[in-house]
Design an enzyme around this catalytic site. Structure first.
Site, PDB file in Angstrom:
ATOM      1  N   HIS A 156       0.823  -1.212   0.000  1.00 13.16           N
ATOM      2  CA  HIS A 156       0.000   0.000   0.000  1.00 13.16           C
ATOM      3  C   HIS A 156       0.860   1.266   0.000  1.00 13.16           C
ATOM      4  O   HIS A 156       0.355   2.363  -0.220  1.00 13.16           O
ATOM      5  CB  HIS A 156      -0.921  -0.007   1.215  1.00 13.16           C
ATOM      6  CG  HIS A 156      -2.216   0.711   1.011  1.00 13.16           C
ATOM      7  ND1 HIS A 156      -2.389   1.707   0.069  1.00 13.16           N
ATOM      8  CD2 HIS A 156      -3.413   0.588   1.646  1.00 13.16           C
ATOM      9  CE1 HIS A 156      -3.627   2.161   0.135  1.00 13.16           C
ATOM     10  NE2 HIS A 156      -4.273   1.507   1.066  1.00 13.16           N
ATOM     11  N   ASP A 370      -9.237 -11.309 -17.671  1.00  8.78           N
ATOM     12  CA  ASP A 370      -9.060 -12.470 -18.549  1.00  8.78           C
ATOM     13  C   ASP A 370      -7.595 -12.546 -18.956  1.00  8.78           C
ATOM     14  O   ASP A 370      -7.100 -11.730 -19.739  1.00  8.78           O
ATOM     15  CB  ASP A 370      -9.956 -12.316 -19.775  1.00  8.78           C
ATOM     16  CG  ASP A 370      -9.869 -13.506 -20.720  1.00  8.78           C
ATOM     17  OD1 ASP A 370      -9.071 -14.427 -20.447  1.00  8.78           O
ATOM     18  OD2 ASP A 370     -10.596 -13.506 -21.724  1.00  8.78           O
TER      19      ASP A 370
END
Length: 429
Positions: A156, A370
């Site tokens: 982060h 995908d």
């Protein structure tokens, strides 16, 4: 079956960018927003039930495409130095190849994100980043049913939700369309020019230690809120407040917050002042707006305080969220001092308010990841145990929002049996 006994094989390697980072780009300066961020991992796992490739093919595709995308996201392959900059030394990202002797459904449908939650590298999802290395960790998990999971964890300190989503989407595009020479991601490294770094920041150790030592045992629950139920909730808020077209995230955050505060009050038999915090993407708010391709942490927070029982209404919370967002756009809430103040206010270092945290990854293309064998049938995000918090994600079917909710064990029964919650939610575990 214990987690350890499910493990069949484990392999680990370091993936380096396929092109050396030029010396002129060797230093990536953190912005002040990066500097004040508590150093934990942002993690996302995508599950694929029937990949059209063999495990070896999948692994090779992911490793090769990861090497290519790292050439554009070169800070992710570097080393953090002194909470000031990333040394873009092409050290690489950690890639783990794991096989489990259990079906994917057994893992994908687990309600909890504790030790039994296997799609992420051990220790990643339930602890803070303790060192300055391994800014990016990937785990490819193979299951005995033929399904697989891709777990991605990014520090982060260098990425927020938008950056993480962009990175994984770009990685998937390269893996899927490797033949297309024009697929070259173009992340913008401009964070430190918008939010210049500081050399005089308060130590974040107190925040880190507080989060690590929070003595609250959380139970995770997952709920589906269909589009029709969300429209009912939005209509209810509009009729009570006059607000036009309240957002799905706002009304759902308000509902979950109300149900949580009500459950906590019932358990304790008393009311404690409470606060809902909501992370806000600054990119479209800045003047001029910043492109979504800008990497790093470009987030801040808005909050709604509840100091009395009669303030615990969905309509009132949504109205206050709308007001806070409008004020955010009008006032100078994005200068350095304000960012530090807002961040500090929303860390768990005060007993004045019970804090409830809402994070949304809605409207990011996570359900379209995908890599060359179709879209995932499920995407999930682990929650760090800091009291009551929840993540909102678009459902894979497109029909609504999934909420992953971390509830303190002391009042989980009151929460999950809340009639108003169940009026709109469908439990998923």
């Amino acid at each position: 079956m214990a987690a350890a006994s499910r493990l069949v094989s484990f392999a680990e390697k370091i993936i380096k960018p396929n092109r050396a980072t030029p010396l002129s780009l060797g230093r990536y300066n953190l912005s002040i927003n990066d500097q004040i961020m508590v150093p934990f991992y942002l993690s996302i796992a995508a599950f694929y039930p029937n990949p059209s490739k063999t495990p070896e093919q999948v692994s090779n595709i992911l490793q090769n495409s990861l090497s290519k995308v790292l050439s554009s996201y070169y800070p992710f392959a570097g080393t953090l130095r002194d909470n000031t900059f990333v040394d873009c030394n092409d050290r690489g990202a950690k890639f783990m190849n794991v096989r489990y002797d259990c079906p994917m459904s057994e893992i994908a449908n687990l309600p909890d994100t504790g030790p039994e939650y296997l799609p992420f590298a051990k220790g990643i999802h339930d602890s803070l980043l303790l060192g300055d290395e391994d800014l990016l960790v990937v785990q490819l998990s193979h299951f005995n049913c033929g399904g697989l999971a891709i777990g991605t964890s990014i520090s982060h300190k260098i990425a927020d939700g938008c950056t993480t989503s962009n990175f994984i989407s770009d990685w998937a595009s390269i893996a899927r369309d490797d033949e297309e020479a024009n697929i070259i991601p173009s992340p913008q490294m401009i964070g430190s020019s918008i939010f210049p770094p500081s050399t005089n920041l308060p130590s974040t150790d107190i925040y880190t230690n507080t989060i690590v030592n929070v003595p609250i045992e959380n139970i995770k629950r997952r709920y589906l809120f269909s589009n029709s139920k969300l429209e009912m909730l939005k209509s209810q808020v509009t009729s009570e407040t006059g607000l036009q077209n309240p957002s799905r995230v706002d009304v759902l955050s308000a509902l979950i917050y109300k149900c949580a505060v009500t459950a906590a009050r019932a358990q304790a038999n008393s009311f404690k002042p409470s606060m809902l915090t909501l992370a806000v993407n600054l990119r479209p708010i800045l003047d001029p707006p910043v492109a979504t391709r800008a990497i790093g942490n470009m987030v801040s927070f808005i909050k709604v305080e509840t100091t009395s029982v009669d303030e615990i209404t969905i309509a009132r919370v949504v109205r206050e969220l709308r007001k806070a967002k409008d004020e955010f756009k009008k006032e100078d809430h994005v200068n350095a001092n304000k960012l530090v103040a807002l961040h500090s206010e929303n860390l768990p270092i005060s007993n004045e308010f019970e804090t409830y945290r809402s994070h949304s990854m809605c409207n990011f293309p996570l359900n379209n990841l995908d890599f060359g064998w179709g879209k995932p049938n499920k995407v999930t995000i682990p929650l760090i145990g800091v009291g009551f918090c929840f993540f909102l994600l678009d459902s894979p079917s497109g029909d609504g929002i999934e909420a992953i909710v971390a509830v303190p064990e002391t009042y989980v029964t009151q929460f999950e049996n809340n009639k108003e919650l169940l009026q709109f939610a469908t439990p998923m575990n």
